[in-house]
Design an enzyme around this catalytic site. Structure first.
Site, PDB file in Angstrom:
ATOM      1  N   LYS A 130      16.374  38.708 -14.017  1.00 16.11           N
ATOM      2  CA  LYS A 130      15.460  37.637 -14.469  1.00 16.11           C
ATOM      3  C   LYS A 130      14.026  37.986 -14.080  1.00 16.11           C
ATOM      4  CE  LYS A 130      15.186  33.394 -12.319  1.00 16.11           C
ATOM      5  NZ  LYS A 130      15.731  32.061 -11.984  1.00 16.11           N
ATOM      6  N   ASP A 134       0.811  -1.224   0.000  1.00 21.99           N
ATOM      7  CA  ASP A 134       0.000   0.000   0.000  1.00 21.99           C
ATOM      8  C   ASP A 134       0.847   1.278   0.000  1.00 21.99           C
ATOM      9  OD1 ASP A 134       1.037   0.097   2.532  1.00 21.99           O
ATOM     10  OD2 ASP A 134      -0.882  -0.076   3.583  1.00 21.99           O
TER      11      ASP A 134
END
Ligand code: R5P
Length: 295
Positions: A192, A36
């Site tokens: 930037k 699981d």
């Protein structure tokens, strides 16, 4: 003093290098995945001072395993545990940028602080947080600086006299300046603007790129978009050769290809995360920091 470095299989190489640099014992952390998806963690007996070596790239499962291992180490005799996480995840989201967002840096930092006595990392991605000790409140910390790491990478190869160091954005200023000072080279930083997760605009400072070797320096390479945009501008500006060095290689093969196509001849990254671009430089730097930190 006896110290053990415990490491997970995905960080085993780095753990071994650190153990060698410290003259410490190396122990494997065993992970079993149940059907699981839950994990069972098993650790070896340890001297009272233990280091857990685990880089936290692709972090979600790794953070749970790391917390489980810390608890198991205390059961096996550890009185002081340091986490050595060369890449420390979830640093970007240091505040809620939009209403309803979780402050991931605070959540993950507190979880780690609750399980370890000390935390060691390389170039954490801190923008607004003053220093790493604020991320893991109340814990001893040691940070290996990006400039030391990147200068160490660049020292492994020849550097031509025409080389200039370029940081892609204002946040990279301390990195670019630090690398340039260590190697006695000129440096600059670009501007930037990020448009999306994958697209950025870069404006270069001045026009001194023609016929030069430019080494781009950054902390993280993820999509490669930042370096690609820099390279496009540099080629337009006449740069003769473009290289890049970074601390954390979070990019995949397709990003690598796009960076090559953009004209970056060589991307070298530190060995903070497993990647085919790495140069092994961090073990002695981590060991030097740890010698100051160990109880
Ligand atoms: C940004 O602040 C960082 O310093 C890096 O420039 C950025 O994370 C790189 O990401 P990407 O490779 O996706 O442009």
């Amino acid at each position: 003093m006896q110290v053990a470095v415990h490491s997970f299989a995905d960080s085993a190489d780095g753990g071994k290098r650190l153990a060698q640099a410290l003259g410490a014992e190396i122990c494997a952390v065993d992970v079993h995945e149940f059907p699981d998806g839950e994990r069972r963690i098993r650790v070896a007996a340890t001297p009272p001072v233990a280091l857990l070596f685990r880089s936290l790239d692709r972090p979600n499962g790794k953070i749970v395993e790391t917390l489980l291992a810390a608890d198991a180490l205390r059961d096996r005799g550890a009185k002081w545990i340091g986490l050595v996480a060369p890449y420390f995840a979830y640093m970007r989201q240091d505040r809620a940028f939009a209403v309803g967002e979780a402050v991931s840096q605070r959540v993950i930092g507190r979880l780690i602080a609750g399980a370890f006595d000390a935390v060691v990392t390389v170039a954490p991605h801190l923008h607004r947080t003053a220093d790493f000790s604020a991320v893991v409140p109340g814990r001893a910390t040691c940070v290996v600086a990006a400039s030391d790491v990147l200068a160490a990478i660049l020292r492994t190869g020849p550097l031509t006299a025409d080389t200039i160091i370029l940081g892609p954005d204002v946040e990279a200023t301390p990195i670019a300046r630090g690398v340039a000072e260590r190697l006695a080279l000129p440096w600059a930083v670009a501007t930037k603007r990020r448009r999306t997760d994958n697209a950025v605009d870069i404006v270069l400072p001045g026009e001194r790129w023609r016929d030069r070797t430019v080494v781009l320096v950054d902390d993280i390479v993820s999509t490669g978009g930042t370096l690609i945009a820099c390279a496009e501008r540099l080629r337009a500006g006449g740069a003769a050769r473009i290289e890049a060095v970074a601390c954390h290689a979070l990019f995949d093969v397709s990003a690598e290809l796009r960076m090559q196509q953009a004209g970056i001849v060589h991307v070298r990254c530190a060995d903070t995360v497993p990647h085919n671009s790495v140069v092994h430089v961090i073990a002695p730097l981590l060991a030097a920091g740890l010698r100051e930190l160990l109880p």
